[in-house]
Write a protein that holds these residues in place. Structure first.
Motif, mmCIF file in Angstrom:
data_model
loop_
_atom_site.group_PDB
_atom_site.id
_atom_site.type_symbol
_atom_site.label_atom_id
_atom_site.label_comp_id
_atom_site.label_asym_id
_atom_site.label_seq_id
_atom_site.Cartn_x
_atom_site.Cartn_y
_atom_site.Cartn_z
ATOM 1 N N PRO A 43 0.838 -1.210 0.000
ATOM 2 C CA PRO A 43 0.000 0.000 0.000
ATOM 3 C C PRO A 43 0.869 1.255 0.000
ATOM 4 C CG PRO A 43 -0.673 -1.549 1.727
ATOM 5 C CD PRO A 43 0.646 -2.020 1.211
ATOM 6 N N PHE A 44 0.449 2.275 -0.751
ATOM 7 C CA PHE A 44 1.203 3.520 -0.781
ATOM 8 C C PHE A 44 0.291 4.681 -1.125
ATOM 9 C CE2 PHE A 44 1.271 2.201 -5.236
ATOM 10 C CZ PHE A 44 1.034 3.388 -5.906
ATOM 11 N N MET A 45 0.774 5.886 -0.831
ATOM 12 C CA MET A 45 0.134 7.132 -1.245
ATOM 13 C C MET A 45 1.214 8.010 -1.852
ATOM 14 S SD MET A 45 -2.326 9.411 -1.489
ATOM 15 C CE MET A 45 -3.680 8.926 -0.407
ATOM 16 N N ALA A 46 0.982 8.531 -3.054
ATOM 17 C CA ALA A 46 1.982 9.354 -3.746
ATOM 18 C C ALA A 46 1.351 10.669 -4.201
ATOM 19 C CB ALA A 46 2.545 8.609 -4.949
ATOM 20 N N SER A 47 2.154 11.728 -4.177
ATOM 21 C CA SER A 47 1.711 13.050 -4.621
ATOM 22 C C SER A 47 2.539 13.495 -5.825
ATOM 23 C CB SER A 47 1.865 14.079 -3.496
ATOM 24 O OG SER A 47 1.089 13.714 -2.369
ATOM 25 N N TYR A 48 1.869 14.110 -6.788
ATOM 26 C CA TYR A 48 2.515 14.566 -8.018
ATOM 27 C C TYR A 48 2.142 16.021 -8.299
ATOM 28 C CZ TYR A 48 3.262 9.627 -9.223
ATOM 29 O OH TYR A 48 3.653 8.310 -9.229
ATOM 30 N N ARG A 49 3.028 16.701 -9.024
ATOM 31 C CA ARG A 49 2.666 17.952 -9.677
ATOM 32 C C ARG A 49 2.375 17.644 -11.137
ATOM 33 N NH1 ARG A 49 6.792 20.635 -6.357
ATOM 34 N NH2 ARG A 49 5.699 21.919 -4.830
ATOM 35 N N VAL A 50 1.394 18.329 -11.697
ATOM 36 C CA VAL A 50 0.982 18.086 -13.079
ATOM 37 C C VAL A 50 1.365 19.284 -13.940
ATOM 38 C CG1 VAL A 50 -0.934 17.502 -14.612
ATOM 39 C CG2 VAL A 50 -0.963 16.719 -12.232
ATOM 40 N N TYR A 51 2.021 18.991 -15.051
ATOM 41 C CA TYR A 51 2.474 20.040 -15.963
ATOM 42 C C TYR A 51 1.921 19.780 -17.367
ATOM 43 C CZ TYR A 51 5.953 21.082 -12.343
ATOM 44 O OH TYR A 51 6.572 21.406 -11.156
ATOM 45 N N ARG A 52 1.835 20.837 -18.110
ATOM 46 C CA ARG A 52 1.564 20.738 -19.551
ATOM 47 C C ARG A 52 2.432 21.776 -20.243
ATOM 48 N NH1 ARG A 52 -4.304 20.952 -22.461
ATOM 49 N NH2 ARG A 52 -4.237 18.759 -21.866
ATOM 50 N N GLN A 237 2.941 11.986 -21.236
ATOM 51 C CA GLN A 237 2.321 11.652 -22.518
ATOM 52 C C GLN A 237 2.461 12.835 -23.455
ATOM 53 O OE1 GLN A 237 -1.232 9.381 -22.600
ATOM 54 N NE2 GLN A 237 -1.876 10.151 -24.582
ATOM 55 N N ARG A 238 2.798 12.516 -24.708
ATOM 56 C CA ARG A 238 2.935 13.526 -25.744
ATOM 57 C C ARG A 238 2.047 13.165 -26.922
ATOM 58 N NH1 ARG A 238 9.390 13.174 -25.480
ATOM 59 N NH2 ARG A 238 9.824 14.762 -23.902
ATOM 60 N N GLU A 239 1.566 14.184 -27.600
ATOM 61 C CA GLU A 239 0.824 14.011 -28.844
ATOM 62 C C GLU A 239 1.416 14.969 -29.869
ATOM 63 O OE1 GLU A 239 -3.368 14.377 -28.389
ATOM 64 O OE2 GLU A 239 -3.494 12.840 -26.832
ATOM 65 N N ASN A 240 1.764 14.430 -31.025
ATOM 66 C CA ASN A 240 2.367 15.229 -32.097
ATOM 67 C C ASN A 240 3.592 15.997 -31.600
ATOM 68 O OD1 ASN A 240 0.307 14.521 -34.026
ATOM 69 N ND2 ASN A 240 -1.055 15.958 -32.968
ATOM 70 N N ASP A 243 3.892 17.950 -25.181
ATOM 71 C CA ASP A 243 3.423 17.368 -23.929
ATOM 72 C C ASP A 243 1.935 17.628 -23.748
ATOM 73 O OD1 ASP A 243 6.079 16.874 -23.630
ATOM 74 O OD2 ASP A 243 6.361 18.120 -21.845
ATOM 75 N N THR A 244 1.196 16.579 -23.371
ATOM 76 C CA THR A 244 -0.207 16.751 -23.012
ATOM 77 C C THR A 244 -0.393 16.616 -21.506
ATOM 78 O OG1 THR A 244 -0.580 14.413 -23.535
ATOM 79 C CG2 THR A 244 -1.136 16.016 -25.223
ATOM 80 N N TYR A 245 0.249 15.618 -20.899
ATOM 81 C CA TYR A 245 0.244 15.464 -19.454
ATOM 82 C C TYR A 245 1.647 15.081 -18.999
ATOM 83 C CZ TYR A 245 -4.818 15.144 -20.054
ATOM 84 O OH TYR A 245 -6.107 15.387 -20.385
ATOM 85 N N ASP A 246 2.069 15.652 -17.897
ATOM 86 C CA ASP A 246 3.379 15.351 -17.337
ATOM 87 C C ASP A 246 3.238 15.342 -15.823
ATOM 88 O OD1 ASP A 246 6.012 15.062 -16.675
ATOM 89 O OD2 ASP A 246 6.727 16.834 -17.755
ATOM 90 N N LEU A 247 3.200 14.155 -15.220
ATOM 91 C CA LEU A 247 3.057 13.995 -13.788
ATOM 92 C C LEU A 247 4.428 13.712 -13.179
ATOM 93 C CD1 LEU A 247 0.135 13.464 -14.907
ATOM 94 C CD2 LEU A 247 -0.210 11.999 -12.910
ATOM 95 N N ARG A 248 4.860 14.559 -12.240
ATOM 96 C CA ARG A 248 6.180 14.440 -11.636
ATOM 97 C C ARG A 248 6.027 14.221 -10.134
ATOM 98 N NH1 ARG A 248 9.189 19.560 -14.687
ATOM 99 N NH2 ARG A 248 8.395 19.089 -16.804
#
Length: 256
Positions: A43-52, A237-240, A243-248
């Motif tokens: 079991p775990f809990m993780a936190s991310y920042r989301v970038y585009r 994830q990238r499209e063309n 970057d569309t989503y970047d979770l760090r």
């Protein structure tokens, strides 16, 4: 990031996920022992920042929660901290309930909610392993997407594939899974780079394995994972080429 995002916690259903087969490739004995030690889901809990496009748009949490017997729940929730984040429809919740069967993850149900300022799309999937069929209800795109779809051993939702990649990755390996989610079934192939990459998570730096999904279109999915860290260090994830989503990853912790 289609296969990363999806379910509202209030819609959680029992799910089971079974990992796909990896291509047989020789792995050093000492690495095999490390892999065996890391095979046990914790079991775990993780936190991310989301970038585009390099811009910070919001926060995300990912967790694995132990339930009764072989049953677990995995959640991914994204929330915007800026107006643009919500306006472009990035707020999302995804949950998958699954069983751990012989060390593999087998989905039983999944729920997905994607929200924007003006729309809300919600789907619920059920995976009936007695009849080996999966079906979806809610805001499915068309009757064909509702199913039923035949289930095969090793089928997983996108969220579970992320956990399977953490378990299975080793330098130079090729990983193969079948994605069965949101009314679709697609073969996914991931290639693990031969060399480790230095990558930062919060205040810490890791030597991570870069795991890249092979696409036939203009999409790219890249996940960075570290042995004995239960959650991805980064998910992109990238499209063309953009970057569309970047979770760090910011931080993670084990939970009871």
């Amino acid at each position: 990031m289609r296969h990363l995002l999806a379910l509202p916690l209030a819609l959680l259903l029992p799910l089971a996920v079974q990992a796909g087969e990896t291509a047989p490739q020789p792995v050093p004995a000492e690495l095999e022992r490390e892999i065996a030690d890391a095979d046990v889901l914790q079991p775990f809990m993780a936190s991310y920042r989301v970038y585009r496009g390099g811009k910070h748009l919001g926060e995300a949490t990912m967790q694995a929660v132990r339930q009764q017997g072989p049953r677990w729940r995995a959640d991914l929730v994204m929330r915007g901290t800026r107006g643009l984040f919500g306006a472009v429809g990035i707020n999302a919740e995804q949950s998958t309930v699954f069983d751990v069967v012989d060390g593999r993850y087998r989905p039983v149900a999944q729920a997905t909610v994607n929200k924007s300022m003006f729309t809300r799309r919600q789907t619920v999937g059920t995976y009936d392993w007695s009849s080996r069929e999966a079906r979806w209800t809610g805001d499915v795109k068309n009757e064909w997407r509702a199913g039923p779809r035949e289930l095969q051993d090793g089928d997983m939702t996108g969220l579970l594939i992320n956990l399977a990649v953490i378990r299975d990755a080793a330098p130079g390996r090729t990983l193969r899974y079948r994605y069965v989610d949101d009314g679709r079934s697609v073969e996914h192939t991931y290639v693990v780079a031969d060399e480790l990459e230095s990558i930062k998570a919060g205040e810490l730096s890791y030597n991570a394995m870069r795991v890249e999904r092979v696409h036939e279109d203009n999409e790219e999915t890249i996940v960075w994972v570290v042995r004995n860290v239960p959650t991805p260090i980064r998910m992109l994830q990238r499209e063309n080429g953009e970057d569309t989503y970047d979770l760090r990853l910011i931080e993670y912790r084990g939970v009871e």
